[in-house]
Design an enzyme around this catalytic site. Structure first.
Site, PDB file in Angstrom:
ATOM      1  N   ILE A 137       5.989 -39.376 -22.883  1.00 24.85           N
ATOM      2  CA  ILE A 137       6.659 -38.858 -24.068  1.00 24.85           C
ATOM      3  C   ILE A 137       7.940 -38.189 -23.580  1.00 24.85           C
ATOM      4  CG2 ILE A 137       4.641 -38.631 -25.553  1.00 24.85           C
ATOM      5  CD1 ILE A 137       4.415 -35.729 -24.857  1.00 24.85           C
ATOM      6  N   ASP A 138       8.933 -38.122 -24.452  1.00 25.27           N
ATOM      7  CA  ASP A 138      10.242 -37.618 -24.046  1.00 25.27           C
ATOM      8  C   ASP A 138      10.173 -36.157 -23.600  1.00 25.27           C
ATOM      9  OD1 ASP A 138      11.352 -40.078 -24.743  1.00 25.27           O
ATOM     10  OD2 ASP A 138      11.712 -39.439 -26.813  1.00 25.27           O
TER      11      ASP A 138
END
Length: 305
Positions: A137-138
């Site tokens: 995930i970012d």
């Protein structure tokens, strides 16, 4: 080493070789490709070329992707929020601002550095820089990630992602009052030609991307939505929400400059479910919204009241 061959189509006639190769895989940067060319790892019709070579229709480009240089990832003691752990898998709730794995310019302070201090047994399938990492995930997205502690678990989890049998639900605050209660965005995502740091909805060098969403709460100028990923493309929810006209609040890359006071996109991976690799039973986890998103929602609710 991996070897790839690319046949040049008419649409790429007279484009620079580094630009063409970089468009093959979203993970390749032009500077990385230029290094491959300089090191002799790229040939056109069997001959070595320079980085400014312009391709012609019918050219056969051969790319040899070198193995990554060995790098030591240093274990770092961190106060990780471990939601679940056994001999095969680990589920962690990642905070905002933390990069998942080391990469150029970020070799310390990542989730992987913390995981290596927490446990010594992580799968080696993704190599030295991404041990145990099955999906990402970012940096400024919060929430749940599954981590493989051995290669058996890694293969199982990757296969579940490919088969679209994992459950990944996110909550997001988006700009605009969304009129429809639910929907599905089915729009392919690829690298943005005008900005290599961005992804966009495009038919060129793209991959299928599907996001399901439903509205949880509406506010004055904003909407809280839940998004369920069917695929897992880079920046998928951020790109898809912008595409339908409801960009994420706080998103510095895809959202408007005038936004809510939050450091990074208001996006949280709240639900994660998958078949346990060894026990073959379904397990599911939920992480509450981070405090900064809860505070934003409280403000929005007060304004409505």
């Amino acid at each position: 080493m991996e070897h790839i061959e690319v046949n040049i189509e008419e649409e790429h006639q007279s484009e620079r070789i580094d630009k063409v190769i970089a468009s093959v895989d979203p993970g390749w940067s032009r500077s990385q490709v230029q290094n491959w060319v300089k090191e002799g790892n790229v040939t056109v019709n069997g001959k070595q070329i320079k980085t400014n070579y312009k391709v012609s229709t019918g050219d056969v480009v051969s790319i040899t992707i070198p193995d990554p240089s060995p790098l030591d990832v240093v274990p770092e003691e961190m106060d990780l929020d471990i939601v679940y752990e056994d001999h095969d898998v680990l589920v962690v709730n990642k905070p905002r601002g933390m990069v998942v794995h080391p990469a150029a310019g970020n070799y310390t302070g990542t989730l992987v550095n913390g995981l290596m201090a927490h446990c010594k047994d992580l799968s080696g399938i993704n190599g030295v820089l991404r041990p145990g990492i099955v999906h990402r995930i970012d940096k400024d997205t919060t929430g749940l990630l599954m981590v493989a502690k051995n290669d058996m678990a890694h293969e199982s989890l990757v296969n579940q992602l490919k088969a679209k049998t994992t459950k990944r639900k996110y909550k997001a605050i988006v700009h605009g009052m969304m009129p429809h209660d639910r929907g599905t965005i089915d729009a392919p995502i690829g690298r943005d030609k005008s900005d290599r740091q961005k992804m966009t909805v495009t038919d060129e060098n793209s991959r299928d991307a599907v996001t399901h969403f439903n509205v949880l709460e509406r506010f004055d100028g904003f909407t809280l939505v839940e998004c369920q990923l069917e695929t897992g493309r880079t920046h998928q929810i951020r790109v898809h929400m912008k595409y339908i006209g409801f960009p994420l609040a706080g998103d510095p890359k895809y959202g408007p400059k005038k936004t809510l006071d939050i450091k990074g996109q208001a996006l949280h991976a709240g639900v994660l479910g998958f078949q346990h690799p060894r026990r073959d039973t379904y397990i599911e986890f939920e992480a509450p919204l981070p405090k900064d998103m809860e505070a934003l929602l409280d403000k929005l609710r007060r304004k409505m009241g």
